[in-house]
Design an enzyme around this catalytic site. Structure first.
Site, mmCIF file in Angstrom:
data_model
loop_
_atom_site.group_PDB
_atom_site.id
_atom_site.type_symbol
_atom_site.label_atom_id
_atom_site.label_comp_id
_atom_site.label_asym_id
_atom_site.label_seq_id
_atom_site.Cartn_x
_atom_site.Cartn_y
_atom_site.Cartn_z
ATOM 1 N N HIS A 78 0.834 -1.211 0.000
ATOM 2 C CA HIS A 78 0.000 0.000 0.000
ATOM 3 C C HIS A 78 0.868 1.261 0.000
ATOM 4 C CE1 HIS A 78 -3.369 -2.564 2.059
ATOM 5 N NE2 HIS A 78 -3.120 -2.926 0.817
ATOM 6 N N HIS A 237 -9.205 -2.072 -5.157
ATOM 7 C CA HIS A 237 -8.142 -2.386 -4.202
ATOM 8 C C HIS A 237 -7.138 -3.370 -4.799
ATOM 9 C CE1 HIS A 237 -5.958 -2.528 -0.507
ATOM 10 N NE2 HIS A 237 -5.829 -3.819 -0.721
ATOM 11 N N HIS A 264 -0.221 -11.006 -5.065
ATOM 12 C CA HIS A 264 1.159 -10.577 -4.825
ATOM 13 C C HIS A 264 2.182 -11.527 -5.444
ATOM 14 C CE1 HIS A 264 -0.634 -7.698 -2.165
ATOM 15 N NE2 HIS A 264 -1.087 -8.625 -1.350
#
EC number: 3.5.1.108
Length: 305
Positions: A78, A237, A264
């Site tokens: 983030h 997101h 990820h």
């Protein structure tokens, strides 16, 4: 020339670690041209610096984790996403634990911190990684792909097969030549399922997770009283995460990114695949900022954002 950027002054905050549940101090400091984004574990007897790089990402099960000599900094995506969105090339990130605090579960707090510190151009050319050949990684039906593109655009599709998610946008395409990262992406929060959170807590994880820093779903609905920040907050997101995952390569990408159900691990595998093929990319700079792709020739305070 289109210049590198750092922040003007030191800025600090305190937040909760999503996995440890502990209070964590975070300090952002200006860094010299060519430094990159460097995370520093200042809680250790001898602080350990871990520069963000594709090859330093180890564990990717629940977050992107930077590792060096057994030392970890987790949940970097983030903050990395905010740095990408605001065009920050060089930054020291001092942290007092093995994870970056989760804040509100989005990149908004990190955007606010960086903007509060002020953004400063540096007397060195901003270096881009220009993708020159397609690169793709697949895992079953999941995939992530980079294609040549003069700019930075992303197309992300999700498929959670959950009633509350199905009602929102499952696919999003964004070109940062025409879209504001700060307004359209940065506030999208991470999300999770209540039953998964219980399982994670049983093995000592997600101790800091709550409706203050995530969208929480049961089998049928969103449990947060205040609902969603964007109609398509779930897929936004995932795009926010992807922007942060890709930025660990060390430079902004000039490319088109397409993904289906990526996370990820797949995003990091995609970067490693790109770097393994030296004929698939080149480093470029822009002597004339107006020659850069639209959205990158930004003024000093904003972003492709």
């Amino acid at each position: 020339m289109l210049k590198q950027r750092t922040i003007k002054s030191i800025v600090k905050t305190v937040g909760i670690g999503v996995h440890s549940g502990r209070k964590i101090e975070l300090t952002l400091r200006p860094a010299a041209p060519g430094t990159g984004i460097v995370f520093s574990r200042v809680d250790l007897p001898t602080p350990v610096d871990i520069p963000a790089s594709a090859m330093s990402i180890g564990d990717t099960r629940l977050a992107s984790v930077l590792q060096k000599d057994g030392v970890r900094v987790s949940t970097v995506e983030h903050l990395m996403s905010a740095c990408a969105g605001l065009g920050i090339d060089n930054l020291y990130v001092d942290v007092t634990a093995e994870e970056i605090p989760i804040m509100d579960g989005s990149a908004a707090t990190f955007v606010f911190l960086i903007q509060s510190a002020g953004i400063e151009e540096q007397n060195a050319p901003k270096r881009f990684i220009k993708v020159t050949k397609p690169v793709e990684i697949r895992d079953g039906d999941k995939f992530a792909r980079l294609d040549p593109y003069f700019g930075f655009k992303l197309k992300f599709s999700i498929d959670f097969r959950h009633p509350a998610v199905d009602k929102t946008g499952q696919e999003l395409e964004v070109d940062f030549a025409t879209t504001s990262y700060v307004r359209e992406i940065a506030r999208a929060r991470t999300f999770g399922f209540a039953h998964e959170a219980e399982m994670l807590r049983e093995i000592g994880l997600a101790r800091g997770g709550s409706m203050d820093n995530a969208i929480v779903l049961d089998e049928y609905r969103i449990l947060n009283n205040d609902g969603l920040r964007y109609d398509d907050e779930f897929v936004k997101h995932k795009m926010l995460d992807a922007i942060g995952d890709l930025y660990v390569i060390g430079h902004p990408l000039l490319a088109s990114y397409t993904a289906y159900k990526s996370g990820h691990g797949l995003n990091n595998a995609l970067l490693r695949e790109l770097l393994a093929h030296e004929d698939a990319y080149e480093i470029v700079t822009f002597d004339d900022p107006q020659a850069a792709p639209k959205g990158f020739a930004f003024d000093a305070q904003t972003a492709f954002a």
